[in-house]
Enzyme design. Structure first.
Site, short mmCIF file in Angstrom:
data_model
loop_
_atom_site.label_atom_id
_atom_site.label_comp_id
_atom_site.label_asym_id
_atom_site.label_seq_id
_atom_site.Cartn_x
_atom_site.Cartn_y
_atom_site.Cartn_z
N VAL A 215 0.85 -1.18 0.00
CA VAL A 215 0.00 0.00 0.00
C VAL A 215 0.89 1.24 0.00
O VAL A 215 1.90 1.29 0.72
CB VAL A 215 -0.92 0.01 1.26
N SER A 216 0.55 2.25 -0.81
CA SER A 216 1.24 3.55 -0.80
C SER A 216 2.71 3.39 -1.19
O SER A 216 3.00 2.92 -2.28
CB SER A 216 1.04 4.21 0.56
N SER A 217 3.66 3.72 -0.31
CA SER A 217 5.06 3.52 -0.68
C SER A 217 5.32 2.03 -0.97
O SER A 217 6.14 1.69 -1.83
CB SER A 217 5.99 4.00 0.44
N HIS B 29 -6.56 8.32 0.24
CA HIS B 29 -5.30 7.56 0.18
C HIS B 29 -5.32 6.38 1.15
O HIS B 29 -4.62 5.39 0.97
CB HIS B 29 -4.12 8.49 0.50
#
Ligand SMILES: *[C@@H]1O[C@H](CO)[C@@H](O)[C@H](O)[C@H]1NC(C)=O
Ligand SMILES: *[C@@H]1O[C@H](CO)[C@@H](O)[C@H](O)[C@H]1NC(C)=O
Length: 318
Positions: A137-139, A288
């Site tokens: 997830v995300s980074s 996000h």
């Protein structure tokens, strides 16, 4: 008189056999950035166990990632191994998804350290090199794209939640934040995006032999993104669709199948191309802070399969 100590012994034997997150501190191969290596190996491994890599998000770490999803429990149920790498970037714990080294096959950066963990685990536990997967997830999603793009010979499939295209974060130094990419200002044609991926490992498609290390086909890719993402603008989702459809040679303008409310109400699933090799989920109204969808990811990787023709996609590409 002996009874209490026997009970104690039995108790400690049970504890010793219960799998938990372990840090690997021995040398495990090239790791120029000193990425931390944590692994979850269930008590009962499948024969030739698959390996799932699960890089954490910015400001997270391996332990938080281990605790923050169902993957360890699912690994115990189905006998696969989970690798939780830990970012060496103390400032914000974001992954190096931007350096020239991390974006190129075998060149260094955080990606090479993670690939060394995979190779070590395959060797140590007799894992299946045709079933190595990555999700985050995300980074962690950005690192997923980085690994899938630079190491198509190592990873069979990826699943990225709220990430960016491969090579969208790029610049001098390690783990550089790209405001231009994050705010959706970086746009390329599909051909340009695909060329960025191919440049990571130019010799890959042209290899003259097909083995597990030079198999030519590209990993399957699955992406998810919230329409209200306030950290990584929704535009990057459209750029990701352009990139991966172009890598596979698919029409990125027209999904072949569109399914509303999947796997969550108000999320739309788009399948591109003819061969179930790339799919994109637009999460309506989601920020996000997107929810992991373990069941959908398990399906994509065929990770609940423990016997027979598991991960049939891994037989030769689209
Ligand atoms: C790979 O093959 C293609 C098509 O034949 C060619 O255009 C490309 O230059 C080759 N790339 C490398 C690195 O050999
Ligand atoms: C459903 O998704 C749309 C965008 O596709 C969004 O505008 C709307 O707010 C969402 N509804 C809910 C209840 O989240």
């Amino acid at each position: 008189m002996h009874f209490p100590s026997l009970a104690l012994l039995a108790g400690s034997a049970l504890l010793a056999s219960a799998a938990s997150l372990q840090q690997v501190t021995e040398a495990f191969g090239p790791n120029p950035r000193n990425v931390g290596f944590y692994i979850y190996v269930p008590d009962q491994l499948a024969a030739r166990p698959p390996i799932l890599v699960n890089p954490h998000w910015c400001h997270g770490d391996a332990r938080a990632c281990y605790a923050g999803s169902q993957y360890a429990a699912l690994a115990s149920r189905h006998g696969f191994i989970v690798i939780y790498p830990d970012s060496p970037n103390g400032a914000d714990k974001c992954w190096d998804v931007s350096s020239d080294a991390t974006l190129a096959h075998g060149a260094g950066g955080d990606s090479l350290g993670i690939v060394s963990m995979v190779r070590w685990a395959l060797d140590r536990y007799g894992g299946d090199p045709a079933r190595v997967f990555v999700t985050g997830v995300s980074s962690g999603a950005m690192m997923t794209s980085t690994l899938v793009g630079a190491y198509p010979d190592v990873f069979a499939a990826g699943s990225a939640f709220s990430g960016v295209p491969f090579g969208c974060f790029a610049g001098d130094g390690y783990a550089v934040w790209s405001g231009a990419c994050a705010t959706g200002q970086i746009s390329h044609t599909p051909a340009e995006w695909a060329a960025i991926v191919r440049a990571a490992y130019p010799a890959y498609e042209n290899a003259t032999t097909t083995t597990t290390t030079t198999r030519k086909w590209r990993p399957k890719m699955q992406i998810f993104h919230g329409t209200n993402d306030e950290v990584l603008n929704y535009n990057v989702f459209k750029e990701e669709v352009k990139q991966w459809t172009a890598v596979f040679g698919y029409d990125g303008q027209h999904p072949t199948v569109t399914t509303p409310d999947t796997p969550v109400a108000n999320w739309t699933k788009y399948v591109y191309g003819p061969s179930d090799w790339f799919e994109a989920y637009s999460a309506g109204g989601v920020t996000h802070n997107i929810q992991n969808q373990e069941a959908t990811v398990m399906d994509w990787f065929d990770l609940a399969c423990t016997s027979g023709d598991c991960f049939r996609w891994g037989k030769g590409g689209p």
